[in-house]
Motif scaffolding. Structure first.
Motif, PDB file in Angstrom:
ATOM      1  N   ASN A 219      63.544  -7.923  97.267  1.00  0.00           N
ATOM      2  CA  ASN A 219      63.343  -7.116  98.462  1.00  0.00           C
ATOM      3  C   ASN A 219      64.362  -7.508  99.526  1.00  0.00           C
TER       4      ASN A 219
ATOM      5  N   CYS B 129      68.005  -2.078  93.932  1.00  0.00           N
ATOM      6  CA  CYS B 129      66.867  -1.563  94.688  1.00  0.00           C
ATOM      7  C   CYS B 129      65.689  -1.524  93.727  1.00  0.00           C
TER       8      CYS B 129
ATOM      9  N   TRP C  57      62.163  -0.716  92.529  1.00  0.00           N
ATOM     10  CA  TRP C  57      60.903   0.028  92.538  1.00  0.00           C
ATOM     11  C   TRP C  57      60.157  -0.380  91.280  1.00  0.00           C
TER      12      TRP C  57
ATOM     13  N   GLN D  61      68.669   0.278  99.186  1.00  0.00           N
ATOM     14  CA  GLN D  61      67.942  -0.925  99.581  1.00  0.00           C
ATOM     15  C   GLN D  61      67.436  -0.834 101.013  1.00  0.00           C
TER      16      GLN D  61
ATOM     17  N   LYS E 202      64.381   1.240 100.944  1.00  0.00           N
ATOM     18  CA  LYS E 202      63.260   0.435 100.443  1.00  0.00           C
ATOM     19  C   LYS E 202      62.793  -0.548 101.504  1.00  0.00           C
TER      20      LYS E 202
ATOM     21  N   ASN F  85      59.086  -1.550 102.869  1.00  0.00           N
ATOM     22  CA  ASN F  85      58.592  -2.926 102.816  1.00  0.00           C
ATOM     23  C   ASN F  85      58.153  -3.466 104.174  1.00  0.00           C
TER      24      ASN F  85
ATOM     25  N   GLN G 102      64.416   9.924  97.932  1.00  0.00           N
ATOM     26  CA  GLN G 102      63.646   8.938  97.167  1.00  0.00           C
ATOM     27  C   GLN G 102      62.567   9.611  96.341  1.00  0.00           C
TER      28      GLN G 102
END
Length: 345
Positions: free
Chosen positions: A112, A131, A133, A192, A195, A199, A244
């Motif tokens: 992450n 990245c 997932w 990233q 993401k 997060n 995404q």
């Protein structure tokens, strides 16, 4: 290629286990009780298609392997707060034919946040970002659950800071033979950073539990808005929600094959395991850093970073703060910034 999984926890265990299932050479690296369980009983990977136990070479550091192979891939899957120690340990290891790991081998950051690959590039010449997932859970020492279906995960991969090469394509091909989709992209950081915005909810879950209430979801919306403002001020691109959504499509569904409900994220898992550390400095803290660099107030992310670290340091129970109390603290944090002229944008 042989894959050395540095940090065979939830994400590392799921990737390593799936690579092993498809016939790839895998070495697991772990510490403490996880190392002992993997060494003695193997990796038990529990997935919707059934449990699989993989008895793989397992070490607690580079010393046990000695000289590395020229075709090794180092896949870093520790939490970011543990990256520097891992990089320092593995960088100087000699490679067959001459040179060191830092000089010759690819280092793949499957983590992450965005900070580990910057740390890696200070030591390693060939760094790749991923990245991640991948819905995975550390169940107990030696046991990892990966509940995604029909794919175990989607792993965008690219050279860091940008570009692609043949090594990225070879790694992606191995992953795609192992129940992952692995798009090779020239702009991996754009994925990233997208993401990262998701997060930012990790600390909310760690402190107050899985996001199911309207007030919790609303709080995350405010936290994310701060993150977007900080990224925009820094001129950092991130994939849109629609992009995404199209990339995921229906490729990863959560399948509660054991009757369990969907669990919380990696930060909640860190608190639940009582590790004493948490990755908030590199998630909410990344937004706080960008905000300070570019004049964007980030009181909500500042608060979550502080609370998450307090919970980890004091080993408080994951999810033990009532959401109403967290929202109240968030409102106070925003009000304090609004009442301080020097902190206004």
């Amino acid at each position: 290629m042989r894959y050395i999984i540095i940090g065979a926890g939830a994400v590392g265990g799921a990737i390593g286990g799936r690579l092993a299932e498809s016939g790839h050479d895998v070495v697991l690296v772990a510490r403490g009780g996880q190392y002992e369980a993997l060494r003695d009983r193997g990796l038990r990977l529990v997935t919707p298609d059934g449990p699989h136990t993989h008895r793989l070479p397992t070490v607690d550091g580079p010393g046990a392997l000695g000289e590395l192979r020229a075709d090794d891939v180092l896949l870093l899957a520790v939490k970011t707060q543990d990256s520097e120690a891992a990089l320092a340990a593995w960088g100087p290891v000699p490679v067959a034919g001459g040179g060191t790991a830092a000089e010759r081998l690819p280092l793949v950051c499957a983590q992450n946040g965005v900070e580990s690959q910057r740390l890696a590039l200070r030591r390693f010449r060939r760094v790749y970002g991923v990245c991640v997932w991948l819905p995975a859970t550390f169940v107990e020492p030696g046991v990892v659950s990966a509940a995604g279906m029909p794919l175990t995960g989607i792993l965008h991969i690219g050279r860091y800071p940008h570009g692609t090469d043949e090594t990225a394509r070879l790694i992606a091909a191995d992953l795609e033979r192992s129940r992952f989709e692995a798009p090779v992209v020239t702009d991996v950081t754009r994925w990233q950073y997208a993401k990262l915005l998701g997060n930012l909810a990790n600390a909310i879950e760690a402190v107050s539990g899985v996001l199911t209430s309207e007030e919790g979801i609303a709080l995350y919306g405010r936290v994310r808005a701060e993150g977007e403002a900080a990224l925009d001020a820094a001129g950092l691109a991130y994939a849109s929600d629609e992009e995404q959504k199209q990339a995921r499509a229906d490729k990863i569904r959560f399948e509660p094959f054991d009757g369990s409900e969907r669990g919380a994220g990696s930060s909640w898992q860190s608190l639940n395991r009582g590790t004493g550390t948490i990755e908030a400095d590199y998630l909410n803290g990344e937004v706080a850093l960008l905000g300070r660099l570019h004049g964007v107030p980030t009181p909500l992310n500042d608060l979550l970073q502080r609370l998450a670290n307090e919970f980890a340091r004091e080993r408080r129970a994951a999810g033990s703060m009532k959401m109403a109390e967290l929202v109240h603290l968030a409102d106070e944090a925003v009000a304090s910034v609004q009442d301080t002229p020097a902190l206004r944008p």
